[in-house]
Write a protein that holds these residues in place. Sequence first.
Motif, PDB file in Angstrom:
ATOM      1  N   THR A 164       1.559  -4.875 -15.535  1.00 43.30           N
ATOM      2  CA  THR A 164       1.753  -3.804 -14.559  1.00 43.30           C
ATOM      3  C   THR A 164       0.436  -3.095 -14.305  1.00 43.30           C
ATOM      4  O   THR A 164      -0.455  -3.071 -15.160  1.00 43.30           O
ATOM      5  CB  THR A 164       2.792  -2.782 -15.038  1.00 43.30           C
ATOM      6  N   GLY A 166      -0.714   0.641 -12.485  1.00 47.39           N
ATOM      7  CA  GLY A 166      -0.270   1.857 -11.816  1.00 47.39           C
ATOM      8  C   GLY A 166       1.140   2.234 -12.235  1.00 47.39           C
ATOM      9  O   GLY A 166       1.697   1.708 -13.204  1.00 47.39           O
ATOM     10  N   GLU A 167       1.738   3.135 -11.467  1.00 50.71           N
ATOM     11  CA  GLU A 167       3.066   3.648 -11.779  1.00 50.71           C
ATOM     12  C   GLU A 167       4.124   2.800 -11.084  1.00 50.71           C
ATOM     13  O   GLU A 167       4.320   2.882  -9.878  1.00 50.71           O
ATOM     14  CB  GLU A 167       3.169   5.113 -11.327  1.00 50.71           C
ATOM     15  N   VAL A 168       4.795   1.960 -11.867  1.00 54.52           N
ATOM     16  CA  VAL A 168       5.826   1.089 -11.288  1.00 54.52           C
ATOM     17  C   VAL A 168       7.140   1.157 -12.052  1.00 54.52           C
ATOM     18  O   VAL A 168       8.093   0.451 -11.702  1.00 54.52           O
ATOM     19  CB  VAL A 168       5.337  -0.376 -11.257  1.00 54.52           C
ATOM     20  N   GLN A 211       1.296  -0.880  -8.315  1.00 53.77           N
ATOM     21  CA  GLN A 211       1.483   0.231  -7.379  1.00 53.77           C
ATOM     22  C   GLN A 211       0.701  -0.084  -6.104  1.00 53.77           C
ATOM     23  O   GLN A 211      -0.440  -0.554  -6.153  1.00 53.77           O
ATOM     24  CB  GLN A 211       0.982   1.518  -8.024  1.00 53.77           C
ATOM     25  N   SER A 213      -0.984   1.458  -3.909  1.00 57.13           N
ATOM     26  CA  SER A 213      -2.312   2.041  -3.696  1.00 57.13           C
ATOM     27  C   SER A 213      -3.389   1.369  -4.536  1.00 57.13           C
ATOM     28  O   SER A 213      -4.577   1.538  -4.271  1.00 57.13           O
ATOM     29  CB  SER A 213      -2.284   3.537  -4.001  1.00 57.13           C
ATOM     30  N   THR A 214      -2.999   0.568  -5.552  1.00 55.12           N
ATOM     31  CA  THR A 214      -4.003  -0.078  -6.415  1.00 55.12           C
ATOM     32  C   THR A 214      -4.396  -1.466  -5.915  1.00 55.12           C
ATOM     33  O   THR A 214      -5.319  -2.063  -6.453  1.00 55.12           O
ATOM     34  CB  THR A 214      -3.489  -0.200  -7.865  1.00 55.12           C
ATOM     35  N   GLU A 224      -2.908  -2.502   0.926  1.00 53.93           N
ATOM     36  CA  GLU A 224      -1.842  -1.693   0.336  1.00 53.93           C
ATOM     37  C   GLU A 224      -0.482  -2.049   0.917  1.00 53.93           C
ATOM     38  O   GLU A 224       0.554  -1.660   0.374  1.00 53.93           O
ATOM     39  CB  GLU A 224      -2.119  -0.199   0.567  1.00 53.93           C
ATOM     40  N   ASN A 237       3.111  -6.403  -4.732  1.00 52.44           N
ATOM     41  CA  ASN A 237       3.096  -5.027  -4.254  1.00 52.44           C
ATOM     42  C   ASN A 237       4.451  -4.377  -4.552  1.00 52.44           C
ATOM     43  O   ASN A 237       5.489  -4.832  -4.084  1.00 52.44           O
ATOM     44  CB  ASN A 237       2.809  -5.036  -2.746  1.00 52.44           C
ATOM     45  N   ASP A 238       4.446  -3.304  -5.340  1.00 57.58           N
ATOM     46  CA  ASP A 238       5.692  -2.659  -5.757  1.00 57.58           C
ATOM     47  C   ASP A 238       6.493  -2.135  -4.558  1.00 57.58           C
ATOM     48  O   ASP A 238       7.732  -2.166  -4.575  1.00 57.58           O
ATOM     49  CB  ASP A 238       5.386  -1.510  -6.731  1.00 57.58           C
ATOM     50  N   ASP A 239       5.813  -1.654  -3.518  1.00 51.73           N
ATOM     51  CA  ASP A 239       6.521  -1.178  -2.322  1.00 51.73           C
ATOM     52  C   ASP A 239       7.286  -2.315  -1.657  1.00 51.73           C
ATOM     53  O   ASP A 239       8.438  -2.156  -1.233  1.00 51.73           O
ATOM     54  CB  ASP A 239       5.536  -0.563  -1.311  1.00 51.73           C
TER      55      ASP A 239
END
Length: 314
Positions: A164, A166-168, A211, A213-214, A224, A237-239
Amino acid sequence: MKRIRTILRALDPKAAATMSRRERTEAFRIRRSVVAWILALCVIVSCTSCSVHAVLVNAVLNGHAKTAQIGNSGTRSEKNGSIRESRKEIAAIREENPGIVGNERRKGLSGGNGGTAGRRRHQSASRAVGRADGRSESEILAKAQQTAQNSGYGMVQYHYCVVTNGEVGSVEDFSNAVFRILNSEHGWARAGAIFEPSTDGNCDFDIVLAQASTLPTFSSVCSEQYSCRVGNNVIINDDRWNSGTDVWMSGGGDLARYRTMMINHEVGHRLGHIDNEMTCAGAGQAAPLMQEQSIFLDGCAINEYPLDSELWIG
């Protein structure tokens, strides 16, 4: 007409005996000019032949590329011939650009393996993987191995690590989904590839849930907005993992199928494929897996698994 008769007389060896000294000098000059023109014509013909040969070679290569876009149609021998030709061309591209990056938005050269500082590595020992049909991890893997062995391509085993960045949030569900997707009998197992999570940290590649943005920290060509592959990092990409894309959803897809497509597409880059090496062969036909289906369908039906014509690994 007088000039033509002069030239013809100059080229006639028998006429030399009746020529004056001035006429013989003129005849010699005419012969030298004719020889020069003949040599120039030979050069032009030679260059033209080379150009025609190049055009024919390009036409043949383009013909192979078009044949490779047949998808599931045509005989297996025809498709395999086209696949081999396409594979050679792709391998040549990758040799010239060893840092080539797979990206759902655009491609470019890798900027390195950045973006992994402070990441968390998740190694997976034997575990049960929940599925609607209740199969365990060992059952899923056994089916994948059987599919790979029966593929005719030879079985190749890969070990991966889930990472992982970032914040996921929790990664357990993601790890389980990755294993199920990669070892589906409908996926890359049909090309002979099977995938196991590493138990000792030795990984052929990392699957990174990142995340959004990373993403640019891995490479300047990573966006992104989409997922990306840089070297041995397959970056999800988490999004996109949580929402898919409008193009996919409006094409009749759902989030579960989008996740399957995204994992198979990005891991496809790690196996040697590039974006859009094949594109939609016609309205209503299944889109090639390596087409950027997050962005465009071109009338094709959404598809989360490699077509028969994409069944090769680098």
